[in-house]
Design a protein around this motif. Structure first.
Motif, short mmCIF file in Angstrom:
data_model
loop_
_atom_site.label_atom_id
_atom_site.label_comp_id
_atom_site.label_asym_id
_atom_site.label_seq_id
_atom_site.Cartn_x
_atom_site.Cartn_y
_atom_site.Cartn_z
N GLU A 1 0.82 -1.21 0.00
CA GLU A 1 0.00 0.00 0.00
C GLU A 1 0.85 1.26 0.00
N ILE A 2 2.16 1.13 0.22
CA ILE A 2 3.04 2.30 0.24
C ILE A 2 3.90 2.30 -1.02
N ASP A 3 3.87 3.42 -1.75
CA ASP A 3 4.70 3.59 -2.94
C ASP A 3 6.08 4.05 -2.49
N ALA A 4 7.04 3.15 -2.48
CA ALA A 4 8.36 3.43 -1.92
C ALA A 4 9.07 4.57 -2.64
N THR A 5 8.91 4.65 -3.96
CA THR A 5 9.59 5.70 -4.72
C THR A 5 9.06 7.08 -4.37
N VAL A 6 7.73 7.20 -4.35
CA VAL A 6 7.11 8.49 -4.00
C VAL A 6 7.43 8.84 -2.55
N ALA A 7 7.38 7.82 -1.68
CA ALA A 7 7.63 8.06 -0.25
C ALA A 7 9.03 8.60 -0.02
N GLN A 8 10.01 8.09 -0.75
CA GLN A 8 11.38 8.55 -0.58
C GLN A 8 11.52 10.03 -0.90
N VAL A 9 10.83 10.45 -1.96
CA VAL A 9 10.90 11.87 -2.37
C VAL A 9 10.20 12.76 -1.35
N HIS A 10 8.96 12.38 -0.97
CA HIS A 10 8.17 13.25 -0.10
C HIS A 10 8.67 13.26 1.35
#
Length: 893
Positions: free
Chosen positions: A481-490
């Motif tokens: 449920e967590i988008d790792a790529t987007v999470a790293q940026v944000h």
């Protein structure tokens, strides 16, 4: 035996210091001032004016919130008063409690040889006899003279209008022997009968023995009538224990305060208190919620027990609407919730089923729910009580205060592995969460928490959301449920406001978020359900922020909330290539011999002449009797001196030899760093010298004055110890000494608990304090309203561009940064993490203290710490409001 917590040791250290100063100076006001000043307090000492309570009689209060272990502390306090203040081998202790129920409970615990309270009492006082007030009416003289006697009573029992009170004052043949051979100077202290002679009575025995008075829940005993009653027994000193010291008509002399932060750090209480409310129309659903939470807690407790072998059975306390609603409510719980009747007990008025429960903590006990209306049985205490559910629309302040106090204690005073078992829970019927929070805050204040603390430990839970498994800051997801790529940026863009563990499937929201930040976090999860969970968690954080006294508005998280490292390297001692924190034992590793030191005592010490009070000369007659001749009152006459003389008169003579006196002194004087043979030989030299100087043929007079002799010899040994330590300390300051600083040996404030006894509540908003905008134990104003120089120093550090963040370093706390001087630990006022990675320690010194020996040693060890760090550490000691030295030190290299 219960091991004392760090905060309990600090409480007893304060009381010990106070009693020692009061015994030595005879002035409780100055002893109070010096002791509280060390703790950063400036409250004046207020003597009580009442017959029998002289201004020279120590009368102090220890403020300990509910769950802080007041009774255990009181056991040790009795021993401190006996040995440090009265300077006596034995004493009479009058232990006053607020009710007969608590009287029975306290007496049973103090008499039980297996109970920790009894063990603590014996450790502190020696051989002890514990009696109730009724049993005290039959006390023999041999019992009182042979050991410390603790009389457990209510203060009402000493009021003449009370039936027991009349017997306390009435003539009683059992006390005739107590009045035999009363010293002439003591006769005026005793109450007389119709014949004008001292009346044999319990109260006269107490007046003769000058009891130590311990007052449990002292806010109930600070009235003019109570003071007058206490004065009837001519106490030697009074120590109050209460969660809520009196502040108005007769303010308590609070010697030491224990904070909520200290209790939580010591794992004594279940905090925070999570609050769930429902509208009165949803009363049934609220009950379901509370029962569900209790059942879930029990499941967690079972799992906990499988890992730790600790047994916990969470209990739900239900406040019913009326007494006649209790039985129907129990029937409903049995019928609808699969509870047996044995699992539900009622405690109201005459129907108190808890009286039949012998051991509620036993695994054999089935009780899981207790129904009450106004309050539980007085004296009832069970750390298994986790959940409070109030079904009443209107509640009395006293009832809610008492019931809230029942759910705060943490079982076995030990943190649990599952975080939900470290919290307490309150469910309430109300149309207004604000009203409930205000009600609970007031209840917590009455349980000894300050208003600011109460605000910080109540966390509201959104309606319709059960609190278990919902940490206010953390939400868990399936990893997908967590988008790792987007999470790293944000996560990087959010600047520490949110922590995202994509691999572990968790998002931690640290502070309230604005709309843009919320959208960033929601974009990190991929399903509508996950986005809704993020929004719910963010709302929990916002509400929690409001409950903590904040606005709930978006803000930047503190460095601690962001879990940034804050490392302060320790000053270490290099021993054969291994580094150890530099502490006092390294100052005494070089050999020195106490037996070869000068053994003369202070020129002011005369074992025959008392230095103050009414006594002139104390000696032992040819028949072994104690003789005291009164020279007459002098300008120096005072309460403490007279008290010590009276203790001597009643102590009696005994067969003492030099070796017996040496053995007694050796036990009484702390000298773990000196071999017993060395200390014994030094004490023999002292005693032989005194016998020669004062022309005494034996040690009887010295034995009679042994407590004062103990203090004199202890002080002389400390002088020699300080001299040796100072010499060793000076050698270690030299360039090629074994002192070293290594980054591998450091404290990290990120992993430390911050447990101030009080927090700053003023209007200035500190921006860079590591633990948030409210530093601990930082005083803003002096008594005359001027800004303190230490506060100005904190403001200066907060405004320095080179300071990344800083912390108010708390003195005498095990989690604080410290440096060793020749005498004691030194805790610099402030530690700063600079933007270039260096660490700055700042110790502010007032101009009147800057040139003293203490300040000189602190500067020296601070400079050595900085010098051995290879430029990693800096030390500055500003004074007289001049902070230019700090600005100069932090300039880039």
């Amino acid at each position: 035996m219960i091991t004392l917590k760090d905060y309990q040791e600090r409480v007893l250290d304060s009381l010990r210091e106070f009693f020692r100063l009061a015994a030595r100076t005879g002035d409780p006001a100055s002893a109070f001032r010096d002791t509280t000043r060390r703790l950063g307090e400036t409250t004046p000492y207020l003597p009580v004016s009442a017959a029998g309570l002289g201004s020279g009689m120590p009368y102090v209060c220890l403020r300990v919130p509910t769950g802080g272990g007041k009774t255990l502390l009181a056991c040790y306090a009795a021993g401190l008063a006996q040995r440090e203040f009265m300077r006596a081998e034995r004493a009479v202790v009058l232990w006053l409690v607020p009710s007969n129920t608590i009287l029975d409970q306290t007496a049973d615990a103090l008499r039980d040889p297996r109970h920790p309270y009894r063990r603590a009492l014996e450790l502190a006082c020696g051989t002890v006899e514990v009696v109730t007030i009724e049993e005290a009416l039959r006390l023999s003289r041999a019992t009182v003279a042979g050991q410390t006697v603790v009389i457990v009573s209510t203060i009402q029992s000493f009021r003449v209008e009370d039936p027991t009170g009349r017997r306390v004052y009435d003539q009683n043949g059992a006390f005739a022997e107590h009045l035999l051979n009363v010293p002439t100077g003591r006769v005026p202290d005793l109450l007389t009968g119709a014949d004008g002679k001292p009346k044999p009575s319990l109260v006269n025995m107490l007046r003769l023995r000058r009891p130590i008075v311990i007052v449990d829940e002292a806010h109930n005993a600070r009235t003019d009538l109570s003071f007058s009653t206490l004065g009837q027994v001519l106490p030697s000193c009074i120590v109050e224990f209460t969660a809520t010291p009196a502040r108005e008509k007769h303010p308590s002399n609070v010697l030491h305060r224990v904070s909520a932060a200290e209790l939580k750090q010591a794992q004594m209480v279940k905090l925070p208190l999570r609050v769930i409310t429902r509208h009165p129309s949803q009363r049934d659903q609220l009950l379901v919620d509370a029962i569900t939470v209790r059942a879930d807690l029990e499941r967690w407790a079972v799992a906990e027990g499988q890992q730790t072998a600790e047994y916990i059975r969470p209990i739900l306390l239900i406040q019913a609407e009326r007494v006649d609603a209790c039985e129907p409510l129990r029937d409903r719980l049995v019928r609808e919730f699969n509870l047996s009747k044995d699992e539900v007990k009622i405690s109201v008025g005459r129907l108190d089923e808890l009286k039949d429960v012998k051991d509620i903590a036993s695994p054999k006990c089935p009780v899981r729910v207790i129904i009450t209306v106004e309050k539980l049985r007085e004296g009832w205490d069970c750390p298994f009580a986790y959940v409070l559910c109030s079904l009443k629309d209107t509640r009395s302040a006293t009832a809610i205060e008492q019931i809230v106090g029942r759910i705060l204690r943490l079982p076995n005073a030990q943190a649990k592995r599952h975080p939900d078992l470290n919290c307490s829970y309150a469910f309430s019927v109300s149309a207004s969460i604000t009203d409930v929070l205000a009600e609970l805050r007031e209840a917590l204040e009455h349980n000894g928490f300050t208003a600011a603390e109460a605000e910080r430990i109540i966390i509201p839970v959104p309606q319709g959301t059960l609190p278990l498994g919902v940490q206010p800051k953390t939400v868990t997801f399936e990893p997908a449920e967590i988008d790792a790529t987007v999470a790293q940026v944000h996560e990087a863009a959010l600047g520490g406001k949110v922590r995202i563990d994509a691999a572990g499937g968790s998002i931690t929201i640290v502070v309230p978020l604005d709309r843009d930040d919320m959208e960033k976090v929601k974009s990190c999860v991929t399903t509508p359900e996950a986005k809704a969970k993020v929004e719910a968690a963010a709302e929990s954080v916002r509400q929690a922020e409001q409950a903590f006294g904040g606005t709930g508005a978006p803000r930047i998280p503190s460095p601690y909330e962001r879990q940034l490292d804050f490392l302060a390297p320790l000053l270490c001692f290099n021993e054969n290539g291994t580094l150890y924190e530099f502490e006092s034992t390294f100052l005494l590793e070089h050999p020195w011999r106490l037996s070869e030191k000068e053994a003369s005592l202070s020129a002011d010490y005369n074992p025959r002449a008392r230095p103050y009070g009414k006594a002139g000369v104390v000696d032992v007659g040819v028949k072994g009797e104690v003789q005291a001749s009164v020279i007459g009152d002098t300008a120096d006459a005072d309460f403490v001196g007279t008290l010590h003389q009276q203790v001597l008169q009643l102590s009696g003579a005994d067969d003492w030899s030099i070796e017996r006196l040496v053995a007694w002194l050796d036990r009484e004087i702390d000298h773990h760093d000196i071999p017993a043979g060395e200390s014994a030989e030094f004490m023999r030299k002292v005693i032989r010298g005194l016998l020669a100087t004062f022309g005494m043929k034996d040690v009887s007079t010295l034995a009679l004055d042994r407590f004062r002799l103990r203090d004199e010899i202890g002080a002389r040994i400390q002088e020699h110890r300080d001299s040796e330590r100072k010499a060793a300390f000076q050698l270690l300051l030299l360039p090629r000494s074994a002192l070293a600083v290594d980054e591998g040996h450091a404290i990290n404030f990120r992993t430390m608990g911050y447990e101030p006894s009080r927090v700053y509540e003023g209007g200035f908003q500190f921006q860079k304090h590591y633990f948030g905008p409210k530093p601990g134990e930082l005083q803003e104003k002096t008594a005359d309203g001027q800004t303190t120089e230490e506060f100005r120093c904190a403001q200066f550090l907060d405004d320095l561009p080179q300071v990344r963040f800083w912390v108010r370093n708390l003195p005498r706390k095990p989690t604080s940064f410290r440096l060793q001087t020749s005498k004691d630990w030194f805790y610099p006022d402030f530690l700063c993490q600079l933007t270039d990675g260096r660490v700055l320690a700042v110790e502010y010194k007032g101009k009147h203290l800057y040139d003293g020996n203490d300040a000189e040693e602190k500067r020296a060890v601070g400079q050595v710490w900085a010098a051995r760090s290879g430029g990693r550490c800096l030390f500055v000691m500003p004074t007289d409001g001049d902070f230019s030295g700090i600005a100069k030190a932090v300039k880039p290299v």
